[in-house]
Design a protein around this motif. Structure first.
Motif, PDB file in Angstrom:
ATOM      1  N   GLY A 176      21.609  80.364  -5.127  1.00 60.03           N
ATOM      2  CA  GLY A 176      20.798  79.773  -4.070  1.00 60.03           C
ATOM      3  C   GLY A 176      21.053  78.297  -3.855  1.00 60.03           C
ATOM      4  N   ARG A 177      22.076  77.728  -4.524  1.00 64.58           N
ATOM      5  CA  ARG A 177      22.354  76.294  -4.366  1.00 64.58           C
ATOM      6  C   ARG A 177      22.760  75.955  -2.927  1.00 64.58           C
ATOM      7  NH1 ARG A 177      25.526  77.146  -9.228  1.00 64.58           N
ATOM      8  NH2 ARG A 177      24.205  76.717 -11.040  1.00 64.58           N
ATOM      9  N   ASN A 178      23.541  76.826  -2.307  1.00 65.79           N
ATOM     10  CA  ASN A 178      24.000  76.561  -0.938  1.00 65.79           C
ATOM     11  C   ASN A 178      22.808  76.383  -0.009  1.00 65.79           C
ATOM     12  OD1 ASN A 178      25.270  76.485   1.545  1.00 65.79           O
ATOM     13  ND2 ASN A 178      26.541  78.255   1.200  1.00 65.79           N
ATOM     14  N   HIS A 179      21.899  77.322  -0.051  1.00 63.48           N
ATOM     15  CA  HIS A 179      20.724  77.224   0.822  1.00 63.48           C
ATOM     16  C   HIS A 179      19.866  76.029   0.447  1.00 63.48           C
ATOM     17  CE1 HIS A 179      16.780  78.247   2.618  1.00 63.48           C
ATOM     18  NE2 HIS A 179      17.512  78.830   3.540  1.00 63.48           N
ATOM     19  N   GLU A 192      17.246  72.341  12.232  1.00 61.46           N
ATOM     20  CA  GLU A 192      17.024  73.614  11.550  1.00 61.46           C
ATOM     21  C   GLU A 192      18.203  74.574  11.705  1.00 61.46           C
ATOM     22  OE1 GLU A 192      13.739  77.282  11.548  1.00 61.46           O
ATOM     23  OE2 GLU A 192      13.457  75.528  12.848  1.00 61.46           O
ATOM     24  N   GLU A 193      19.001  74.397  12.767  1.00 63.30           N
ATOM     25  CA  GLU A 193      20.107  75.322  13.032  1.00 63.30           C
ATOM     26  C   GLU A 193      21.114  75.384  11.890  1.00 63.30           C
ATOM     27  OE1 GLU A 193      18.954  73.129  15.158  1.00 63.30           O
ATOM     28  OE2 GLU A 193      18.269  74.314  16.895  1.00 63.30           O
ATOM     29  N   ILE A 194      21.197  74.341  11.070  1.00 63.47           N
ATOM     30  CA  ILE A 194      22.177  74.376   9.982  1.00 63.47           C
ATOM     31  C   ILE A 194      21.841  75.441   8.949  1.00 63.47           C
ATOM     32  CG2 ILE A 194      22.706  71.936  10.290  1.00 63.47           C
ATOM     33  CD1 ILE A 194      21.250  71.438   7.592  1.00 63.47           C
ATOM     34  N   LEU A 195      20.582  75.900   8.945  1.00 62.59           N
ATOM     35  CA  LEU A 195      20.182  76.919   7.983  1.00 62.59           C
ATOM     36  C   LEU A 195      20.769  78.287   8.299  1.00 62.59           C
ATOM     37  CD1 LEU A 195      16.412  76.017   7.544  1.00 62.59           C
ATOM     38  CD2 LEU A 195      18.254  75.615   5.902  1.00 62.59           C
ATOM     39  N   TYR A 196      21.173  78.504   9.560  1.00 58.00           N
ATOM     40  CA  TYR A 196      21.649  79.838   9.905  1.00 58.00           C
ATOM     41  C   TYR A 196      22.970  79.876  10.670  1.00 58.00           C
ATOM     42  CZ  TYR A 196      19.041  78.785  14.263  1.00 58.00           C
ATOM     43  OH  TYR A 196      18.558  78.209  15.412  1.00 58.00           O
ATOM     44  N   ASP A 197      23.421  78.787  11.236  1.00 60.17           N
ATOM     45  CA  ASP A 197      24.706  78.825  11.940  1.00 60.17           C
ATOM     46  C   ASP A 197      25.832  79.112  10.951  1.00 60.17           C
ATOM     47  OD1 ASP A 197      24.161  78.559  14.617  1.00 60.17           O
ATOM     48  OD2 ASP A 197      24.221  76.379  14.597  1.00 60.17           O
ATOM     49  N   GLN A 198      26.761  79.963  11.366  1.00 56.52           N
ATOM     50  CA  GLN A 198      27.865  80.319  10.486  1.00 56.52           C
ATOM     51  C   GLN A 198      28.720  79.108  10.133  1.00 56.52           C
ATOM     52  OE1 GLN A 198      30.979  82.734  12.194  1.00 56.52           O
ATOM     53  NE2 GLN A 198      31.415  83.746  10.254  1.00 56.52           N
ATOM     54  N   LYS A 199      28.871  78.193  11.087  1.00 51.96           N
ATOM     55  CA  LYS A 199      29.653  76.980  10.854  1.00 51.96           C
ATOM     56  C   LYS A 199      28.796  75.753  11.163  1.00 51.96           C
ATOM     57  CE  LYS A 199      34.072  79.233  11.832  1.00 51.96           C
ATOM     58  NZ  LYS A 199      35.291  79.240  12.684  1.00 51.96           N
ATOM     59  N   PRO A 200      27.823  75.475  10.302  1.00 53.26           N
ATOM     60  CA  PRO A 200      26.934  74.340  10.567  1.00 53.26           C
ATOM     61  C   PRO A 200      27.659  73.020  10.389  1.00 53.26           C
ATOM     62  CG  PRO A 200      26.520  75.218   8.386  1.00 53.26           C
ATOM     63  CD  PRO A 200      27.501  76.155   9.040  1.00 53.26           C
ATOM     64  N   HIS A 201      27.206  72.014  11.098  1.00 57.19           N
ATOM     65  CA  HIS A 201      27.794  70.688  10.944  1.00 57.19           C
ATOM     66  C   HIS A 201      26.760  69.626  11.269  1.00 57.19           C
ATOM     67  CE1 HIS A 201      28.393  68.919  15.049  1.00 57.19           C
ATOM     68  NE2 HIS A 201      28.055  70.137  15.385  1.00 57.19           N
ATOM     69  N   SER A 516      30.076  71.976  -0.961  1.00 57.37           N
ATOM     70  CA  SER A 516      30.489  72.351  -2.312  1.00 57.37           C
ATOM     71  C   SER A 516      30.299  71.183  -3.282  1.00 57.37           C
ATOM     72  CB  SER A 516      31.940  72.828  -2.324  1.00 57.37           C
ATOM     73  OG  SER A 516      32.827  71.827  -1.885  1.00 57.37           O
ATOM     74  N   ALA A 517      30.501  69.947  -2.811  1.00 57.67           N
ATOM     75  CA  ALA A 517      30.254  68.792  -3.666  1.00 57.67           C
ATOM     76  C   ALA A 517      28.769  68.656  -3.985  1.00 57.67           C
ATOM     77  CB  ALA A 517      30.772  67.520  -2.994  1.00 57.67           C
ATOM     78  N   ALA A 518      27.921  68.836  -2.975  1.00 57.28           N
ATOM     79  CA  ALA A 518      26.479  68.773  -3.200  1.00 57.28           C
ATOM     80  C   ALA A 518      26.024  69.862  -4.163  1.00 57.28           C
ATOM     81  CB  ALA A 518      25.746  68.900  -1.864  1.00 57.28           C
ATOM     82  N   MET A 519      26.580  71.068  -4.015  1.00 54.37           N
ATOM     83  CA  MET A 519      26.248  72.162  -4.925  1.00 54.37           C
ATOM     84  C   MET A 519      26.667  71.840  -6.357  1.00 54.37           C
ATOM     85  SD  MET A 519      27.385  75.314  -2.429  1.00 54.37           S
ATOM     86  CE  MET A 519      27.301  76.593  -3.688  1.00 54.37           C
ATOM     87  N   ASP A 520      27.815  71.185  -6.512  1.00 52.60           N
ATOM     88  CA  ASP A 520      28.246  70.794  -7.848  1.00 52.60           C
ATOM     89  C   ASP A 520      27.312  69.735  -8.418  1.00 52.60           C
ATOM     90  OD1 ASP A 520      30.402  71.482  -9.740  1.00 52.60           O
ATOM     91  OD2 ASP A 520      30.872  69.348  -9.661  1.00 52.60           O
ATOM     92  N   GLY A 521      26.807  68.858  -7.558  1.00 54.49           N
ATOM     93  CA  GLY A 521      25.819  67.886  -8.005  1.00 54.49           C
ATOM     94  C   GLY A 521      24.562  68.548  -8.535  1.00 54.49           C
ATOM     95  N   LEU A 522      24.109  69.593  -7.847  1.00 53.32           N
ATOM     96  CA  LEU A 522      22.953  70.356  -8.341  1.00 53.32           C
ATOM     97  C   LEU A 522      23.270  70.997  -9.680  1.00 53.32           C
ATOM     98  CD1 LEU A 522      21.614  72.179  -5.138  1.00 53.32           C
ATOM     99  CD2 LEU A 522      20.881  70.005  -6.109  1.00 53.32           C
TER     100      LEU A 522
END
Length: 536
Positions: A176-179, A192-201, A516-522
């Motif tokens: 669940g780190r990505n979310h 909020e769209e970044i929570l569900y868009d396939q390619k959020p930015h 992926s960097a933020a997830m590694d930080g978590l």
């Protein structure tokens, strides 16, 4: 809860039509629909005359058991939503707050959760806070005067602050780190769209505000954030961390330091090598930026006159050359800008950046070729460790780029690149570049095998996107900072060969983008929490 997969609607549908589609798919009445939310939204552009959004929808309804019993579709299933869980504190005692070195995504998210959990981290950033950094970056683009400590690479938010801000990742994530990363971004001001868009930015304009909001939250929770605070030495008696030196003069005692230094902290890599920390070479990729009219990319991807709701179209391209090398697009910026991303005097490096509306006239992307230790062995400098050869290779390219443009970004049209001649005039593609540029011999910057691979790859991509190999496509160089040229080895508890030092994120060789960097930080924050008591 019920999840509906593969729910399709034309891109110009309304919210009411989406809800009606949910009701029809589940065969329930409006009053039986308790709630629903979008989990994922992607674009199906295979048929240009019938562009569709494809949804995953989570639904709450009292009719769940009956719906599942009668459903014969694999697209309707029962799910149990998971939540990210940060571990409870361990039982070992910390004498001093942990230090987090670097405020890019890895360091920022690590410090965020450490602060939230009562560890009172000290976040050290060699560059400036975001608004001061932005002023210095724009001054550099306008005047060529570089601040080596505060630029596109260094400063609050790290290199990702001046990028397209892509938030998609290929990292598999059952934790669940990505979310959680996306949720924190939203909490800090992201749409909020970044929570569900396939390619959020998130564009640069949004990221600058978001990272400042996250920093203020860290401080509210008891953390300390310091700018202009470069770690210039590590005190490691007996192979364990005892403290760090800031700006060559201030000693800060700590037994824990998170190394979230980013891939451009070359001086820190040399320092770590001198301290005997275990590092290893790794492959990365180098090449150029290529620019095309965004309208050309839009038409190829979505057809003529695509709906504005789709925004600027992205692309992703790969090709394996006859010589065995891979060529691929990287960090593609729809409606974006090529930027001078240099961080060292006498060197030129480029990157791509977009604002949140992606409204620039051009699409740009890195066109890069994988290189490995065999490619940069010739750059080895006597008296240095071979693990640093990748840095020497990058520097050689960046010095060559600086010479090719006499300090400006060197630009060459693709047709001239293939013919090995310096361009004399533009075609129909006007460069969208932040920073001064000039015509130069971009091809000569790169090893010939890389240049030949790029030419072959770009021609191959023309078969996928018509016009990609057009002669007036604009190339600029050099794209040399795609990822870290080395990896700082860490064990199963995420510590380096020096106890108390935790390598983290893209610079340490464990991530490849903002998310992926933020997830590694978590991940590193979790490892610290599992082991140590908090300080509150």
């Amino acid at each position: 809860m019920i999840r509906i997969l593969q729910l399709k609607l034309p891109v110009l549908h309304t919210e009411k039509e989406l809800e009606e589609k949910i009701l029809h798919t589940l065969r329930i009445r409006p009053e039986e629909l308790k709630s629903w939310k979008i989990v994922r939204r992607s674009i199906d552009a295979r048929k240009k005359d019938t562009l569709c959004f494809v949804y995953q929808i989570d639904v709450e309804t009292p009719k769940e058991k009956k719906i599942l019993a009668r459903s014969k579709h694999n697209e309707i299933m029962s799910i149990k939503p998971g939540r990210y869980h940060f571990p409870n504190p361990g039982d070992q005692t910390l004498r001093r707050p942990p230090v987090v070195i670097g405020s890019g995504p890895a360091g920022l998210f690590c410090a965020y959760w450490l602060a939230k959990s009562g560890y009172c981290p000290v976040l050290l950033e060699r560059g400036d806070e975001a608004h001061v950094r932005r002023e210095k970056v724009e001054r550099f683009w306008n005047t060529g005067v570089l601040d080596p400590e505060s630029n596109v690479q260094f400063g609050e938010g790290g290199a990702g602050t001046f990028s397209d801000g892509k938030l998609n990742t290929t990292v598999k994530d059952s934790s669940g780190r990505n979310h959680e990363v996306l949720r924190i971004f939203c909490e800090a001001g992201a749409p909020e769209e970044i929570l569900y868009d396939q390619k959020p930015h998130l564009g640069t304009d949004q990221l600058i505000t978001i990272v400042q909001n996250m920093r203020r939250q860290i401080e509210t929770w008891g953390g300390t954030v310091r700018f202009g605070a470069q770690v210039t030495d590590f005190d490691v008696p007996g192979g364990s961390l005892a403290g760090v030196v800031i700006n060559g003069e201030e000693y800060l005692e700590t037994e824990l330091a998170v190394l979230a230094i980013g891939h451009s902290a070359r001086d820190t890599f040399f320092l770590l090598d001198s301290k005997g920390i275990l590092m290893e070479q790794k492959s990365f990729a180098v090449g150029v930026r290529i620019e095309h009219p965004q309208a050309m990319i839009d038409e190829n991807q979505y057809g003529s006159c695509p709906p504005k709701i789709l925004g600027a179209a992205p692309y992703k391209l790969t090709h394996t050359c006859g010589n065995g090398r891979g060529v691929y697009s990287f960090c593609m910026c729809p409606g974006g800008y090529v930027v001078n991303a240099s961080s060292e005097e006498g060197m030129t490096a480029v990157n791509g950046m977009s604002y949140s509306d992606r409204s620039g006239p051009n699409a740009n992307s890195a066109m890069i070729v994988t290189v490995g230790p065999a490619d940069f062995a010739s750059c080895h400098q006597e008296g240095t460790s071979p693990v640093l050869d990748g840095i020497a290779f990058q520097r050689r390219l960046e010095r060559a780029a600086f010479r090719a443009g006499n300090g400006k970004i060197p630009v060459q049209l693709f047709g001239d690149f293939c013919e090995n001649r310096v361009s004399a005039q533009l075609g129909d593609v006007e460069p969208s570049i932040c920073g001064a540029w000039t015509f130069g011999d971009v091809r000569s910057i790169l090893p010939e095998t890389v240049s030949l691979s790029l030419a072959e790859g770009i021609r191959a991509f023309d078969r996928k996107i018509a016009g990609f190999a057009r002669a007036d496509a604009v190339l600029s160089g050099v794209e040399s900072r795609t990822s870290s040229p080395l990896r700082i080895v860490r064990n199963s508890e995420f510590e380096s060969s020096i106890r108390g030092i935790y390598p983290c994120g893209e610079g340490a060789g464990y991530a490849g983008g903002i998310t992926s960097a933020a997830m590694d930080g978590l991940k590193i924050a979790e490892a610290i929490s599992k082991k140590y008591k908090n300080l509150r």
